[in-house]
Design a protein around this motif. Sequence first.
Motif, PDB file in Angstrom:
ATOM      1  N   THR A  74      36.887  18.215  37.415  1.00  0.00           N
ATOM      2  CA  THR A  74      36.816  18.464  38.799  1.00  0.00           C
ATOM      3  C   THR A  74      37.608  19.723  39.198  1.00  0.00           C
ATOM      4  OG1 THR A  74      38.148  16.896  39.651  1.00  0.00           O
ATOM      5  CG2 THR A  74      36.117  16.291  39.380  1.00  0.00           C
ATOM      6  N   GLY A  75      37.673  20.169  40.325  1.00  0.00           N
ATOM      7  CA  GLY A  75      38.534  21.144  40.991  1.00  0.00           C
ATOM      8  C   GLY A  75      37.974  22.723  40.837  1.00  0.00           C
ATOM      9  N   PRO A  76      38.831  23.612  41.330  1.00  0.00           N
ATOM     10  CA  PRO A  76      38.501  25.002  41.354  1.00  0.00           C
ATOM     11  C   PRO A  76      38.664  25.813  40.092  1.00  0.00           C
ATOM     12  CG  PRO A  76      40.470  24.675  42.324  1.00  0.00           C
ATOM     13  CD  PRO A  76      40.331  23.422  41.800  1.00  0.00           C
ATOM     14  N   ASP A  77      39.122  25.435  38.969  1.00  0.00           N
ATOM     15  CA  ASP A  77      39.280  26.091  37.847  1.00  0.00           C
ATOM     16  C   ASP A  77      37.976  26.456  37.074  1.00  0.00           C
ATOM     17  OD1 ASP A  77      42.089  25.946  38.315  1.00  0.00           O
ATOM     18  OD2 ASP A  77      42.220  24.114  37.075  1.00  0.00           O
ATOM     19  N   THR A  78      37.714  27.488  36.561  1.00  0.00           N
ATOM     20  CA  THR A  78      36.854  27.699  35.647  1.00  0.00           C
ATOM     21  C   THR A  78      36.962  27.585  34.371  1.00  0.00           C
ATOM     22  OG1 THR A  78      37.330  30.224  35.594  1.00  0.00           O
ATOM     23  CG2 THR A  78      35.875  29.492  37.607  1.00  0.00           C
ATOM     24  N   ARG A  79      38.207  27.548  33.904  1.00  0.00           N
ATOM     25  CA  ARG A  79      38.316  27.094  32.513  1.00  0.00           C
ATOM     26  C   ARG A  79      39.296  26.081  32.531  1.00  0.00           C
ATOM     27  NH1 ARG A  79      42.220  28.272  28.604  1.00  0.00           N
ATOM     28  NH2 ARG A  79      41.356  28.468  26.614  1.00  0.00           N
ATOM     29  N   ILE A  80      39.074  24.859  31.703  1.00  0.00           N
ATOM     30  CA  ILE A  80      39.921  23.809  31.604  1.00  0.00           C
ATOM     31  C   ILE A  80      40.166  23.571  29.958  1.00  0.00           C
ATOM     32  CG2 ILE A  80      40.029  21.605  31.932  1.00  0.00           C
ATOM     33  CD1 ILE A  80      38.354  21.745  34.435  1.00  0.00           C
ATOM     34  N   ASP A  81      41.369  23.430  29.516  1.00  0.00           N
ATOM     35  CA  ASP A  81      41.615  23.458  28.312  1.00  0.00           C
ATOM     36  C   ASP A  81      42.612  22.041  28.301  1.00  0.00           C
ATOM     37  OD1 ASP A  81      41.934  23.859  25.718  1.00  0.00           O
ATOM     38  OD2 ASP A  81      43.589  25.377  25.979  1.00  0.00           O
ATOM     39  N   ARG A  82      41.995  20.991  27.930  1.00  0.00           N
ATOM     40  CA  ARG A  82      42.675  19.788  27.884  1.00  0.00           C
ATOM     41  C   ARG A  82      42.476  18.776  26.623  1.00  0.00           C
ATOM     42  NH1 ARG A  82      40.428  16.338  32.737  1.00  0.00           N
ATOM     43  NH2 ARG A  82      41.142  18.254  33.857  1.00  0.00           N
ATOM     44  N   VAL A  83      43.355  18.073  26.425  1.00  0.00           N
ATOM     45  CA  VAL A  83      43.466  17.267  25.199  1.00  0.00           C
ATOM     46  C   VAL A  83      42.899  15.741  25.719  1.00  0.00           C
ATOM     47  CG1 VAL A  83      44.488  15.923  23.524  1.00  0.00           C
ATOM     48  CG2 VAL A  83      44.857  18.226  23.639  1.00  0.00           C
ATOM     49  N   VAL A  84      41.922  15.059  25.319  1.00  0.00           N
ATOM     50  CA  VAL A  84      41.329  13.965  25.925  1.00  0.00           C
ATOM     51  C   VAL A  84      41.374  12.879  24.752  1.00  0.00           C
ATOM     52  CG1 VAL A  84      40.003  14.864  27.999  1.00  0.00           C
ATOM     53  CG2 VAL A  84      39.032  14.297  25.448  1.00  0.00           C
ATOM     54  N   THR A  85      41.647  11.622  25.020  1.00  0.00           N
ATOM     55  CA  THR A  85      41.846  10.510  24.172  1.00  0.00           C
ATOM     56  C   THR A  85      40.410   9.737  24.162  1.00  0.00           C
ATOM     57  OG1 THR A  85      44.159  10.576  24.240  1.00  0.00           O
ATOM     58  CG2 THR A  85      43.157   8.430  23.262  1.00  0.00           C
ATOM     59  N   LEU A  86      39.780   9.733  23.153  1.00  0.00           N
ATOM     60  CA  LEU A  86      38.730   8.644  22.957  1.00  0.00           C
ATOM     61  C   LEU A  86      38.781   7.339  22.206  1.00  0.00           C
ATOM     62  CD1 LEU A  86      35.441   8.291  23.058  1.00  0.00           C
ATOM     63  CD2 LEU A  86      35.329   9.782  21.117  1.00  0.00           C
ATOM     64  N   ARG A  87      38.900   6.300  22.861  1.00  0.00           N
ATOM     65  CA  ARG A  87      39.028   5.163  22.224  1.00  0.00           C
ATOM     66  C   ARG A  87      38.084   4.590  21.200  1.00  0.00           C
ATOM     67  NH1 ARG A  87      43.688   3.431  23.847  1.00  0.00           N
ATOM     68  NH2 ARG A  87      44.617   3.757  26.057  1.00  0.00           N
ATOM     69  N   THR A  88      38.421   3.900  20.301  1.00  0.00           N
ATOM     70  CA  THR A  88      37.165   3.750  19.165  1.00  0.00           C
ATOM     71  C   THR A  88      37.588   2.285  18.734  1.00  0.00           C
ATOM     72  OG1 THR A  88      38.608   4.713  17.326  1.00  0.00           O
ATOM     73  CG2 THR A  88      37.037   5.998  18.356  1.00  0.00           C
ATOM     74  N   THR A  89      36.610   1.613  18.118  1.00  0.00           N
ATOM     75  CA  THR A  89      36.587   0.367  17.706  1.00  0.00           C
ATOM     76  C   THR A  89      36.959   0.255  16.342  1.00  0.00           C
ATOM     77  OG1 THR A  89      34.190   0.558  17.150  1.00  0.00           O
ATOM     78  CG2 THR A  89      34.764  -0.320  19.386  1.00  0.00           C
ATOM     79  N   ALA A  90      36.913   1.273  15.598  1.00  0.00           N
ATOM     80  CA  ALA A  90      37.735   1.498  14.057  1.00  0.00           C
ATOM     81  C   ALA A  90      37.790   3.042  14.008  1.00  0.00           C
ATOM     82  CB  ALA A  90      36.383   1.067  13.133  1.00  0.00           C
ATOM     83  N   ARG A  91      38.271   3.282  12.764  1.00  0.00           N
ATOM     84  CA  ARG A  91      38.765   4.670  12.649  1.00  0.00           C
ATOM     85  C   ARG A  91      37.500   5.300  12.615  1.00  0.00           C
ATOM     86  NH1 ARG A  91      43.549   6.643  11.059  1.00  0.00           N
ATOM     87  NH2 ARG A  91      43.517   8.647  10.133  1.00  0.00           N
ATOM     88  N   GLY A  92      37.649   6.546  13.527  1.00  0.00           N
ATOM     89  CA  GLY A  92      36.638   7.638  13.624  1.00  0.00           C
ATOM     90  C   GLY A  92      36.990   8.736  12.567  1.00  0.00           C
ATOM     91  N   SER A  93      35.942   9.267  12.269  1.00  0.00           N
ATOM     92  CA  SER A  93      36.121  10.596  11.318  1.00  0.00           C
ATOM     93  C   SER A  93      35.450  11.890  11.845  1.00  0.00           C
ATOM     94  CB  SER A  93      35.305  10.193   9.882  1.00  0.00           C
ATOM     95  OG  SER A  93      33.798  10.074  10.179  1.00  0.00           O
ATOM     96  N   THR A  94      34.870  11.717  13.022  1.00  0.00           N
ATOM     97  CA  THR A  94      34.372  12.916  13.771  1.00  0.00           C
ATOM     98  C   THR A  94      34.592  12.584  15.303  1.00  0.00           C
ATOM     99  OG1 THR A  94      32.029  11.645  14.333  1.00  0.00           O
ATOM    100  CG2 THR A  94      32.248  12.988  12.257  1.00  0.00           C
ATOM    101  N   ALA A  95      34.536  13.812  15.914  1.00  0.00           N
ATOM    102  CA  ALA A  95      34.581  14.234  17.331  1.00  0.00           C
ATOM    103  C   ALA A  95      33.430  15.012  17.681  1.00  0.00           C
ATOM    104  CB  ALA A  95      35.747  14.342  17.779  1.00  0.00           C
TER     105      ALA A  95
END
Length: 132
Positions: A103-124
């Motif tokens: 959200t917000g007025p920015d047109t470009r957002i550069d962010r690191v997000v954390t995706l919780r997994t049930t086991a070790r993931g090999s892809t995003a």
Amino acid sequence: MSTASTQLPQERYGRSSDVRSDRTLKIVGAVLGAVLLAVIGWFGYHYVAGSGISAQVITFDTSDHAVKVHLEVHKDSGADGYCTLRSQAADGTEVGRADFRFTGPDTRIDRVVTLRTTARGSTAELLGCHRS
């Protein structure tokens, strides 16, 4: 000896019905073709410009129970939306999926997000972004 013509003189009797029906078919075909092009153009425009939010995964880092994803989002100023990410294990099973809001007025957002997994993931994998 001369050969008699089987055609009627057009000046006296006008056009034949075949010529009139050919002209009608040409007009109907042209109108239907124009309508088809307009519909294709409308769907194409809304497919390309309708989203308003696009994103790409720059990098990702996996651990046993999470995947950190560096996500770059481009959106219209003031547009609110979300992007859906998923992670799969080495055998192809899905181990995590989540929506991340922007959200917000920015047109470009550069962010690191954390995706919780049930086991070790090999892809995003970025599944898509949508307006909310």
